[in-house]
Design a protein around this motif. Structure first.
Motif, PDB file in Angstrom:
ATOM      1  N   UNK A   9       0.828  -1.212   0.000  1.00  0.00           N
ATOM      2  CA  UNK A   9       0.000   0.000   0.000  1.00  0.00           C
ATOM      3  C   UNK A   9       0.859   1.257   0.000  1.00  0.00           C
ATOM      4  N   UNK A  10       1.951   1.228   0.749  1.00  0.00           N
ATOM      5  CA  UNK A  10       2.837   2.392   0.822  1.00  0.00           C
ATOM      6  C   UNK A  10       3.467   2.679  -0.534  1.00  0.00           C
ATOM      7  N   UNK A  11       3.852   1.620  -1.260  1.00  0.00           N
ATOM      8  CA  UNK A  11       4.446   1.798  -2.587  1.00  0.00           C
ATOM      9  C   UNK A  11       3.405   2.359  -3.553  1.00  0.00           C
ATOM     10  N   UNK A  12       2.203   1.801  -3.522  1.00  0.00           N
ATOM     11  CA  UNK A  12       1.135   2.266  -4.426  1.00  0.00           C
ATOM     12  C   UNK A  12       0.859   3.749  -4.228  1.00  0.00           C
ATOM     13  N   UNK A  13       0.776   4.194  -2.982  1.00  0.00           N
ATOM     14  CA  UNK A  13       0.518   5.608  -2.707  1.00  0.00           C
ATOM     15  C   UNK A  13       1.688   6.483  -3.142  1.00  0.00           C
ATOM     16  N   UNK A  14       2.906   5.965  -2.940  1.00  0.00           N
ATOM     17  CA  UNK A  14       4.092   6.749  -3.299  1.00  0.00           C
ATOM     18  C   UNK A  14       4.182   6.973  -4.802  1.00  0.00           C
ATOM     19  N   UNK A  15       3.966   5.925  -5.590  1.00  0.00           N
ATOM     20  CA  UNK A  15       4.091   6.086  -7.047  1.00  0.00           C
ATOM     21  C   UNK A  15       2.937   6.909  -7.610  1.00  0.00           C
ATOM     22  N   UNK A  16       1.775   6.813  -6.994  1.00  0.00           N
ATOM     23  CA  UNK A  16       0.620   7.583  -7.472  1.00  0.00           C
ATOM     24  C   UNK A  16       0.814   9.074  -7.243  1.00  0.00           C
ATOM     25  N   UNK A  17       1.497   9.427  -6.145  1.00  0.00           N
ATOM     26  CA  UNK A  17       1.628  10.835  -5.764  1.00  0.00           C
ATOM     27  C   UNK A  17       2.950  11.473  -6.176  1.00  0.00           C
ATOM     28  N   UNK A  18       3.885  10.690  -6.693  1.00  0.00           N
ATOM     29  CA  UNK A  18       5.184  11.237  -7.092  1.00  0.00           C
ATOM     30  C   UNK A  18       5.086  11.826  -8.493  1.00  0.00           C
ATOM     31  N   UNK A  19       5.291  13.141  -8.609  1.00  0.00           N
ATOM     32  CA  UNK A  19       5.065  13.825  -9.882  1.00  0.00           C
ATOM     33  C   UNK A  19       6.054  13.418 -10.970  1.00  0.00           C
ATOM     34  N   UNK A  20       7.312  13.200 -10.617  1.00  0.00           N
ATOM     35  CA  UNK A  20       8.320  12.798 -11.611  1.00  0.00           C
ATOM     36  C   UNK A  20       8.294  11.285 -11.771  1.00  0.00           C
ATOM     37  N   UNK A  21       7.243  10.796 -12.391  1.00  0.00           N
ATOM     38  CA  UNK A  21       7.039   9.353 -12.417  1.00  0.00           C
ATOM     39  C   UNK A  21       5.895   9.045 -13.376  1.00  0.00           C
ATOM     40  N   UNK A  22       6.044   7.988 -14.177  1.00  0.00           N
ATOM     41  CA  UNK A  22       5.032   7.642 -15.168  1.00  0.00           C
ATOM     42  C   UNK A  22       3.691   7.232 -14.594  1.00  0.00           C
ATOM     43  N   UNK A  23       3.656   6.863 -13.310  1.00  0.00           N
ATOM     44  CA  UNK A  23       2.411   6.459 -12.661  1.00  0.00           C
ATOM     45  C   UNK A  23       1.735   7.618 -11.925  1.00  0.00           C
ATOM     46  N   UNK A  24       2.237   8.836 -12.104  1.00  0.00           N
ATOM     47  CA  UNK A  24       1.672   9.980 -11.384  1.00  0.00           C
ATOM     48  C   UNK A  24       0.190  10.149 -11.728  1.00  0.00           C
ATOM     49  N   UNK A  25      -0.664  10.010 -10.708  1.00  0.00           N
ATOM     50  CA  UNK A  25      -2.122  10.120 -10.853  1.00  0.00           C
ATOM     51  C   UNK A  25      -2.641   9.224 -11.984  1.00  0.00           C
ATOM     52  N   UNK A  26      -2.057   8.062 -12.098  1.00  0.00           N
ATOM     53  CA  UNK A  26      -2.400   7.147 -13.197  1.00  0.00           C
ATOM     54  C   UNK A  26      -3.684   6.376 -12.918  1.00  0.00           C
ATOM     55  N   UNK A  27      -4.464   6.171 -13.979  1.00  0.00           N
ATOM     56  CA  UNK A  27      -5.673   5.347 -13.878  1.00  0.00           C
ATOM     57  C   UNK A  27      -5.322   3.901 -13.551  1.00  0.00           C
ATOM     58  N   UNK A  28      -4.151   3.474 -13.948  1.00  0.00           N
ATOM     59  CA  UNK A  28      -3.732   2.095 -13.665  1.00  0.00           C
ATOM     60  C   UNK A  28      -3.695   1.858 -12.166  1.00  0.00           C
ATOM     61  N   UNK A  29      -3.228   2.853 -11.420  1.00  0.00           N
ATOM     62  CA  UNK A  29      -3.194   2.743  -9.955  1.00  0.00           C
ATOM     63  C   UNK A  29      -4.597   2.942  -9.382  1.00  0.00           C
ATOM     64  N   UNK A  30      -5.321   3.929  -9.880  1.00  0.00           N
ATOM     65  CA  UNK A  30      -6.667   4.209  -9.383  1.00  0.00           C
ATOM     66  C   UNK A  30      -7.593   3.010  -9.547  1.00  0.00           C
ATOM     67  N   UNK A  31      -7.494   2.352 -10.698  1.00  0.00           N
ATOM     68  CA  UNK A  31      -8.364   1.212 -10.986  1.00  0.00           C
ATOM     69  C   UNK A  31      -7.855  -0.093 -10.397  1.00  0.00           C
TER      70      UNK A  31
END
Length: 323
Positions: free
Chosen positions: A231-253
């Motif tokens: 869970x900590x990793x998922x939140x970190x990659x979702x919220x890190x702006x310099x990152x391809x998963x930033x606010x990504x639907x892949x994480x949201x879904x």
């Protein structure tokens, strides 16, 4: 079974018939696609060797990564043993540089297709090479979507590896969302048999912090469990702006099946890396080089010197230098 055998015979006959002219190659491919759709049996050169191959190789050459070894082996076995998976397998590797993420992705491809050579059904993407210009994201989306569709049509068991997700332009990777779930249909293939692997250093702070806290608390490294970090990793990659998963639907879904943490490497692990490189060069006995290389490397925290800053990433170059 009898019907499938008859279909196979018809398909082979048609392939031979249409292979006599260039104009008929497309027709032969269409017959192959129809056969694959009906029979659900086009697995390319897929020859998985998990227990004797991949698991042994992970144990032998990937140091200090019990979480990755267990997660990758178990998820792959479950996925491959399912004749009709509900969705593709999606794995995301996270951790500091030099901890083994890319090596595991190479081993995965090798032991799924039984070859150490270049495998045509394993597709590796590097943002700085394939997607270097952020202003071209709309164009890249079209190209990536077409590439994935085309390769899934040719091989349902395709493996797609996206390295250096930290350098991926935000928003680009979401073009894959329809391919990663359970409802999308890719014409002429069972897309649910594909495997996607994402590789990133995002989340390394959370991983390294837990490893340090465990060490200071006297916990054995192998006591760290996957559930403590996912869970900590998922939140970190979702919220890190310099990152391809930033606010990504892949994480949201929640389309990622497992966030796989790679723990920071200790001096003992780095020594094993050096020894492996020396043995590959026929110099296993050079304990002086092992001491010299590990002694010159940077470890943190500064006082305790517990974890290598660069893992094993620079070891091959250093071994070449000392030899």
């Amino acid at each position: 079974m009898e019907v499938l055998e008859k279909m196979t015979a018809v398909f082979l006959a048609l392939s031979v018939l249409f292979s006599n002219s260039l104009s008929s190659v497309a027709s032969a491919f269409k017959f192959k696609a129809v056969y694959c759709t009906i029979s659900n049996n086009c697995d390319c050169d897929f020859h998985p060797d998990l227990q004797a191959g991949l698991e042994w190789e992970l144990y032998r050459n990937v140091y200090g990564q019990h979480l990755a070894q267990e997660a990758v082996s178990e998820r792959l076995a479950e996925f491959i043993n399912d004749a009709s998976p509900e969705k593709p397998l999606v794995l995301s590797f996270h951790g500091s540089s030099g901890t083994g993420k890319t090596m595991v992705s190479w081993l995965l491809g090798r032991y799924l297709y039984g070859s150490a050579m270049i495998i045509p059904h394993v597709h590796r993407f590097i943002p700085t090479l394939h997607f270097p210009y952020p202003h071209r994201v709309p164009q890249y989306k079209k190209e990536l979507k077409a590439w994935v569709e085309g390769n899934l049509t040719a091989c349902a068991r395709s493996v797609f590896v996206f390295d250096e997700m930290d350098k991926m332009p935000p928003g680009l990777i979401d073009v894959l969302v329809p391919f990663l779930g359970s409802s999308h249909v890719v014409y002429q293939t069972n897309y649910r048999k594909a495997i996607y692997v994402f590789i990133s250093t995002a989340g390394e702070e959370q991983i390294n912090r837990l490893a340090l806290e465990a060490r200071r608390a006297g916990r054995d490294r192998e006591e760290i469990r996957l559930e403590e970090l996912e869970d900590a990793i998922a939140q970190a990659v979702f919220n890190k702006s310099c990152n391809g998963f930033y606010h990504s639907e892949i994480i949201q879904e929640k389309l990622v099946d497992c966030f796989v943490p790679f723990l920071p490497l200790t001096r003992r692990h780095v020594e094993r890396c050096v020894r492996r490189e020396l043995c590959l060069r026929g110099q296993c006995h050079r304990h002086d080089i092992i001491e010299a290389i590990t002694g010159a490397m940077t470890f943190s925290p500064e006082r305790e010197r517990l974890f290598s800053h660069s893992g094993c990433k620079t070891v091959p170059a250093k071994v070449n230098y000392y030899l």
